[in-house]
Design an enzyme around this catalytic site. Sequence first.
Site, PDB file in Angstrom:
ATOM      1  N   LYS A  33       1.382  -9.442   7.164  1.00 40.13           N
ATOM      2  CA  LYS A  33       0.780  -8.268   7.805  1.00 40.13           C
ATOM      3  C   LYS A  33      -0.728  -8.453   7.911  1.00 40.13           C
ATOM      4  O   LYS A  33      -1.409  -8.697   6.919  1.00 40.13           O
ATOM      5  CB  LYS A  33       1.072  -7.000   6.987  1.00 40.13           C
ATOM      6  CG  LYS A  33       0.465  -5.740   7.613  1.00 40.13           C
ATOM      7  CD  LYS A  33       0.963  -4.491   6.927  1.00 40.13           C
ATOM      8  CE  LYS A  33       0.132  -4.052   5.755  1.00 40.13           C
ATOM      9  NZ  LYS A  33      -1.096  -3.311   6.108  1.00 40.13           N
ATOM     10  N   ASP A  60      -0.847  -4.576  12.089  1.00 39.62           N
ATOM     11  CA  ASP A  60      -0.818  -3.167  11.663  1.00 39.62           C
ATOM     12  C   ASP A  60      -2.116  -2.486  12.079  1.00 39.62           C
ATOM     13  O   ASP A  60      -2.992  -2.233  11.259  1.00 39.62           O
ATOM     14  CB  ASP A  60      -0.627  -3.124  10.138  1.00 39.62           C
ATOM     15  CG  ASP A  60      -0.452  -1.707   9.619  1.00 39.62           C
ATOM     16  OD1 ASP A  60      -0.094  -0.813  10.404  1.00 39.62           O
ATOM     17  OD2 ASP A  60      -0.656  -1.503   8.404  1.00 39.62           O
ATOM     18  N   LYS A  62      -2.105   0.408  14.053  1.00 39.52           N
ATOM     19  CA  LYS A  62      -1.829   1.855  14.208  1.00 39.52           C
ATOM     20  C   LYS A  62      -2.518   2.447  15.444  1.00 39.52           C
ATOM     21  O   LYS A  62      -3.364   3.334  15.349  1.00 39.52           O
ATOM     22  CB  LYS A  62      -2.252   2.624  12.952  1.00 39.52           C
ATOM     23  CG  LYS A  62      -1.528   2.182  11.690  1.00 39.52           C
ATOM     24  CD  LYS A  62      -1.859   3.068  10.507  1.00 39.52           C
ATOM     25  CE  LYS A  62      -1.151   2.645   9.235  1.00 39.52           C
ATOM     26  NZ  LYS A  62      -1.619   1.371   8.676  1.00 39.52           N
ATOM     27  N   ASP A  65      -4.166   6.497  21.225  1.00 40.97           N
ATOM     28  CA  ASP A  65      -5.161   6.731  22.273  1.00 40.97           C
ATOM     29  C   ASP A  65      -4.438   7.368  23.456  1.00 40.97           C
ATOM     30  O   ASP A  65      -3.248   7.711  23.355  1.00 40.97           O
ATOM     31  CB  ASP A  65      -5.838   5.388  22.654  1.00 40.97           C
ATOM     32  CG  ASP A  65      -7.281   5.589  23.118  1.00 40.97           C
ATOM     33  OD1 ASP A  65      -7.512   6.496  23.940  1.00 40.97           O
ATOM     34  OD2 ASP A  65      -8.163   4.839  22.671  1.00 40.97           O
ATOM     35  N   THR A 115       0.828   8.380   4.349  1.00 44.19           N
ATOM     36  CA  THR A 115       1.160   8.841   2.995  1.00 44.19           C
ATOM     37  C   THR A 115      -0.060   9.406   2.269  1.00 44.19           C
ATOM     38  O   THR A 115       0.074  10.002   1.216  1.00 44.19           O
ATOM     39  CB  THR A 115       1.785   7.709   2.151  1.00 44.19           C
ATOM     40  OG1 THR A 115       0.978   6.552   2.302  1.00 44.19           O
ATOM     41  CG2 THR A 115       3.189   7.399   2.580  1.00 44.19           C
ATOM     42  N   ARG A 208      -0.777  -6.577  -3.330  1.00 43.72           N
ATOM     43  CA  ARG A 208      -1.371  -7.082  -4.564  1.00 43.72           C
ATOM     44  C   ARG A 208      -0.416  -7.734  -5.548  1.00 43.72           C
ATOM     45  O   ARG A 208      -0.802  -8.677  -6.236  1.00 43.72           O
ATOM     46  CB  ARG A 208      -2.151  -5.937  -5.233  1.00 43.72           C
ATOM     47  CG  ARG A 208      -3.404  -5.588  -4.457  1.00 43.72           C
ATOM     48  CD  ARG A 208      -3.923  -4.228  -4.827  1.00 43.72           C
ATOM     49  NE  ARG A 208      -3.047  -3.165  -4.326  1.00 43.72           N
ATOM     50  CZ  ARG A 208      -3.282  -1.872  -4.475  1.00 43.72           C
ATOM     51  NH1 ARG A 208      -4.358  -1.475  -5.137  1.00 43.72           N
ATOM     52  NH2 ARG A 208      -2.451  -0.978  -3.974  1.00 43.72           N
TER      53      ARG A 208
HETATM   54  O1  C5P Z   1      -1.206  -4.017  -2.534  1.00 40.02           O
HETATM   55  P1  C5P Z   1      -0.100  -3.164  -2.051  1.00 40.02           P
HETATM   56  O2  C5P Z   1       1.284  -3.758  -2.215  1.00 40.02           O
HETATM   57  O3  C5P Z   1      -0.163  -1.744  -2.593  1.00 40.02           O
HETATM   58  O4  C5P Z   1      -0.371  -3.086  -0.490  1.00 40.02           O
HETATM   59  C1  C5P Z   1       0.450  -2.389   0.369  1.00 40.02           C
HETATM   60  C2  C5P Z   1       0.019  -2.592   1.779  1.00 40.02           C
HETATM   61  O5  C5P Z   1       0.708  -1.620   2.574  1.00 40.02           O
HETATM   62  C3  C5P Z   1      -1.454  -2.367   2.075  1.00 40.02           C
HETATM   63  O6  C5P Z   1      -1.783  -3.207   3.194  1.00 40.02           O
HETATM   64  C4  C5P Z   1      -1.535  -0.911   2.473  1.00 40.02           C
HETATM   65  O7  C5P Z   1      -2.580  -0.637   3.369  1.00 40.02           O
HETATM   66  C5  C5P Z   1      -0.200  -0.742   3.203  1.00 40.02           C
HETATM   67  N1  C5P Z   1       0.268   0.630   3.229  1.00 40.02           N
HETATM   68  C6  C5P Z   1       0.530   1.367   2.103  1.00 40.02           C
HETATM   69  N2  C5P Z   1       0.990   2.627   2.183  1.00 40.02           N
HETATM   70  C7  C5P Z   1       1.183   3.181   3.369  1.00 40.02           C
HETATM   71  C8  C5P Z   1       0.923   2.462   4.528  1.00 40.02           C
HETATM   72  C9  C5P Z   1       0.464   1.163   4.417  1.00 40.02           C
HETATM   73  O8  C5P Z   1       0.371   0.874   1.001  1.00 40.02           O
HETATM   74  N3  C5P Z   1       1.647   4.387   3.439  1.00 40.02           N
END
Ligand code: C5P
Length: 230
Positions: A33, A60, A62, A65, A115, A208
């Site tokens: 992503k 991603d 999003k 427009d 979220t 992460r």
């Molecule tokens: O590090 P982690 O696993 O928490 O990262 C999750 C990824 O998913 C990040 O790129 C974050 O921006 C994305 N994301 C999220 N929650 C959402 C939408 C996207 O954690 N509701």
Amino acid sequence: MNYNPIIVALDVESGAQALQLIDQLEDSVDFYKIGLELYSAEGNSIVKEVLARNKKVFLDLKFHDIPETVKRAVSRAADLGVHLLTVHAYPQVMAAAVAGKGQSELQLLGVTVLTSLSEEDLVDLGYPEGTSVGALVRQRVQQGIAAGIDGFVCSPLEAKAVRSLSGPEKVLVTPGVRSPGKDAGDQKRIATPAQAISDGASYLVIGRQVTRAKSPKDEALAILSEISTA
Ligand code: C5P
């Protein structure tokens, strides 16, 4: 497992760091992503480099427009050859995106409700008091289906409800997943990878837990085995 549901989030500040991570992960991950941070740093050049390594790209960005702009921007993303692209799940935006993708293989995902938004935030945005996030998610999923969108991004805690509304064909992508005992960071509404898959997720976005692991590859392989034995 032939089908690999892991999408690793390249939440890093440079293309060099992103490519180093991809090299470390070798063939344990084939989907990445690219979000606003890396895209703002490197633009399409990093997208092309990831594709050139025979990896799939979830762009991603999003989009939101006016319809003509969304339609044309989606066409350009389709030309680029990315595999998944997000747009906000508003009826006008989704209809324009579907028109823009044309006959390409690009799959469009609707982002239902961010979220980060609580029910109080919805009131601040002008929604009537008492509007629930869940009801809005369901409404937007139905609008997405009507618009012909390919799938949705949702929290793993919504995956079951979204899957039951959307049917088996739609692509459901869930961030917010963590293996048992792993650091959740700032994620609050999480589920395990196995739970998310059994609730109907097609793909899991994992950042992460993999990217900050001592061995990203071992971590990705451990998640895959966790899912396959669940
Ligand atoms: O590090 P982690 O696993 O928490 O990262 C999750 C990824 O998913 C990040 O790129 C974050 O921006 C994305 N994301 C999220 N929650 C959402 C939408 C996207 O954690 N509701």
